[in-house]
Every structure is written in structure tokens, then in C-alpha cells.
Design a protein around this motif. Structure first.
Motif, PDB file in Angstrom:
ATOM      1  N   VAL A 157       0.917  -1.091   0.167  1.00 41.21           N
ATOM      2  CA  VAL A 157       0.046  -0.029  -0.042  1.00 41.21           C
ATOM      3  C   VAL A 157       1.101   1.207  -0.151  1.00 41.21           C
ATOM      4  N   SER A 158       0.355   2.138  -1.066  1.00 39.84           N
ATOM      5  CA  SER A 158       1.391   3.460  -0.930  1.00 39.84           C
ATOM      6  C   SER A 158       1.266   4.301   0.285  1.00 39.84           C
ATOM      7  N   GLY A 159       2.311   5.132   0.396  1.00 48.30           N
ATOM      8  CA  GLY A 159       2.289   5.893   1.296  1.00 48.30           C
ATOM      9  C   GLY A 159       0.612   6.839   1.563  1.00 48.30           C
ATOM     10  N   THR A 160       0.187   6.445   2.694  1.00 44.55           N
ATOM     11  CA  THR A 160      -1.092   7.207   2.650  1.00 44.55           C
ATOM     12  C   THR A 160      -1.341   8.136   3.964  1.00 44.55           C
ATOM     13  N   THR A 161      -2.085   9.079   3.487  1.00 44.89           N
ATOM     14  CA  THR A 161      -2.127  10.309   4.463  1.00 44.89           C
ATOM     15  C   THR A 161      -3.831  10.475   4.744  1.00 44.89           C
ATOM     16  N   ALA A 162      -4.080  11.198   5.502  1.00 41.44           N
ATOM     17  CA  ALA A 162      -5.387  11.526   6.012  1.00 41.44           C
ATOM     18  C   ALA A 162      -5.499  12.847   6.680  1.00 41.44           C
ATOM     19  N   PRO A 163      -6.781  13.468   6.600  1.00 39.78           N
ATOM     20  CA  PRO A 163      -6.968  14.694   7.260  1.00 39.78           C
ATOM     21  C   PRO A 163      -7.262  14.568   8.711  1.00 39.78           C
ATOM     22  N   GLY A 164      -6.770  15.509   9.569  1.00 39.97           N
ATOM     23  CA  GLY A 164      -7.041  15.532  11.094  1.00 39.97           C
ATOM     24  C   GLY A 164      -6.368  16.533  11.602  1.00 39.97           C
ATOM     25  N   ALA A 165      -6.752  16.913  12.849  1.00 41.95           N
ATOM     26  CA  ALA A 165      -6.104  18.062  13.637  1.00 41.95           C
ATOM     27  C   ALA A 165      -4.876  17.771  14.323  1.00 41.95           C
ATOM     28  N   ASN A 166      -4.647  16.628  14.235  1.00 43.47           N
ATOM     29  CA  ASN A 166      -3.169  16.496  14.990  1.00 43.47           C
ATOM     30  C   ASN A 166      -2.633  14.973  14.569  1.00 43.47           C
ATOM     31  N   GLU A 167      -1.457  14.576  15.163  1.00 38.55           N
ATOM     32  CA  GLU A 167      -1.056  13.403  14.589  1.00 38.55           C
ATOM     33  C   GLU A 167      -1.637  12.052  15.013  1.00 38.55           C
ATOM     34  N   TYR A 168      -2.239  12.139  16.059  1.00 36.30           N
ATOM     35  CA  TYR A 168      -3.066  10.870  16.600  1.00 36.30           C
ATOM     36  C   TYR A 168      -4.167  10.816  15.498  1.00 36.30           C
ATOM     37  N   GLU A 169      -5.054  11.799  15.173  1.00 38.33           N
ATOM     38  CA  GLU A 169      -6.123  11.755  14.392  1.00 38.33           C
ATOM     39  C   GLU A 169      -5.689  11.421  12.871  1.00 38.33           C
ATOM     40  N   GLN A 170      -4.578  11.909  12.540  1.00 37.52           N
ATOM     41  CA  GLN A 170      -4.365  11.541  11.323  1.00 37.52           C
ATOM     42  C   GLN A 170      -3.795   9.969  11.229  1.00 37.52           C
TER      43      GLN A 170
ATOM     44  N   GLU B 192       3.192   3.799   4.956  1.00 35.82           N
ATOM     45  CA  GLU B 192       3.100   2.868   3.929  1.00 35.82           C
ATOM     46  C   GLU B 192       2.847   1.609   4.615  1.00 35.82           C
ATOM     47  N   PHE B 193       2.266   0.454   4.037  1.00 31.63           N
ATOM     48  CA  PHE B 193       1.854  -0.653   4.616  1.00 31.63           C
ATOM     49  C   PHE B 193       2.295  -1.927   3.569  1.00 31.63           C
ATOM     50  N   SER B 194       2.771  -2.867   4.254  1.00 25.08           N
ATOM     51  CA  SER B 194       3.126  -4.218   3.596  1.00 25.08           C
ATOM     52  C   SER B 194       2.222  -5.456   4.248  1.00 25.08           C
ATOM     53  N   ALA B 195       1.563  -6.137   3.571  1.00 23.12           N
ATOM     54  CA  ALA B 195       0.750  -7.340   3.966  1.00 23.12           C
ATOM     55  C   ALA B 195       0.949  -8.602   3.249  1.00 23.12           C
ATOM     56  N   ILE B 196       0.927  -9.732   3.768  1.00 22.22           N
ATOM     57  CA  ILE B 196       0.938 -11.015   3.206  1.00 22.22           C
ATOM     58  C   ILE B 196      -0.403 -11.645   3.439  1.00 22.22           C
ATOM     59  N   VAL B 197      -0.995 -12.378   2.644  1.00 21.79           N
ATOM     60  CA  VAL B 197      -2.495 -12.874   2.698  1.00 21.79           C
ATOM     61  C   VAL B 197      -2.059 -14.475   2.731  1.00 21.79           C
ATOM     62  N   PRO B 198      -2.559 -15.202   3.663  1.00 16.70           N
ATOM     63  CA  PRO B 198      -2.201 -16.740   3.744  1.00 16.70           C
ATOM     64  C   PRO B 198      -2.667 -17.266   2.274  1.00 16.70           C
ATOM     65  N   GLN B 199      -1.872 -18.195   1.950  1.00 22.87           N
ATOM     66  CA  GLN B 199      -2.249 -19.043   0.615  1.00 22.87           C
ATOM     67  C   GLN B 199      -3.638 -19.723   0.781  1.00 22.87           C
TER      68      GLN B 199
END
Length: 123
Positions: free
Chosen positions: A31-44, A115-122
Motif C-alpha cells: 500500500v502506497s504512502g497514505t495520508t488523511a486529514p485530522g487536527a493532529n498526529e493521533y487523528e491523522q 506505507e503498509f505491507s501485507a501478506i495474505v495466507p495462501q
């Protein structure tokens, strides 16, 4: 050859920069670098993780499949706020993670990008 599935969210940045929000190849999801709105670091941070949870669901995965997060923030002194939010979602999953301070992100209102990396079990 493994099927490649690309996810777009409709953000204008995807076409301007030329990227996908997420790509699944076999059982691996990036997953690409993801951002989101929010008033502070916790909310984002919370908003980012909630957004990514939806993307993962579209690809047949969930947060339990996350194996790595890479956190970029504009003020490392706020690491506890970011870490608290991250820990609320990943406290039991415990992916490997990195948190680094960067000079700035694409918009001055954006304080955190992940950014996120995931592995889904086969199956």
C-alpha cells in the motif's frame, strides 16, 4: 505468471504522479504512502489506518495481514501520539515498523504518512 491487481481511490494525485493506492501480487499486498486529514498526529494516524483497512478489505485482506508499516512524520517529538494510535490497531499484531522524521510532506497540513505491507495466507 501471478495476477497483478491494482487499486485506485480516485485521488487526482494517482494520475498526476502515476501510482496505485495498492497493488496485490499473489499473496503480497503493498500500500502506497497514505495520508488523511485530522487536527493532529493521533487523528491523522487513526484516519490513515481506517482508510487502509478499507483498501485491504477490497483485496481480501485485513489489518491482521499487515507485516510492516513505515511511518513518516514531520515532528518526531509527536511520536507518542502516533505510536498510541498505531498501537491501538497493531498492539497484538505487532508488525515490524519504522518511524522517521522528514522535513515535510506533500501538504503542510499533512503531519503523518504511512506505507503498509501485507501478506495474505495462501488459500
Amino acid at each position: 505468471m501471478q495476477e497483478i491487481k491494482k487499486i485506485a481511490t480516485g485521488s487526482p494525485w494517482e494520475d498526476i504522479v502515476g501510482y496505485s493506492r495498492a497493488i496485490k501480487i499473489g499473496n503480497t499486498i503493498e500500500v502506497s504512502g497514505t495520508t488523511a486529514p485530522g487536527a493532529n498526529e493521533y487523528e491523522q494516524t487513526v484516519a490513515i489506518i481506517e482508510s487502509v483497512k478499507k483498501v485491504l478489505n477490497d483485496l481480501g485482506a485485513d489489518l491482521d495481514n499487515i507485516i510492516r508499516t513505515r511511518i513518516y512524520c514531520t515532528d518526531i517529538t509527536k511520536w507518542e501520539e502516533i505510536g498510541k494510535a498505531h498501537g491501538e490497531y497493531f498492539g497484538k499484531i505487532k508488525p515490524v515498523t519504522t518511524m522517521v522524521e522528514v522535513a515535510k510532506l506533500i501538504d503542510p497540513n499533512i503531519l503523518v504518512e504511512i506505507e503498509f505491507s501485507a501478506i495474505v495466507p495462501q488459500q
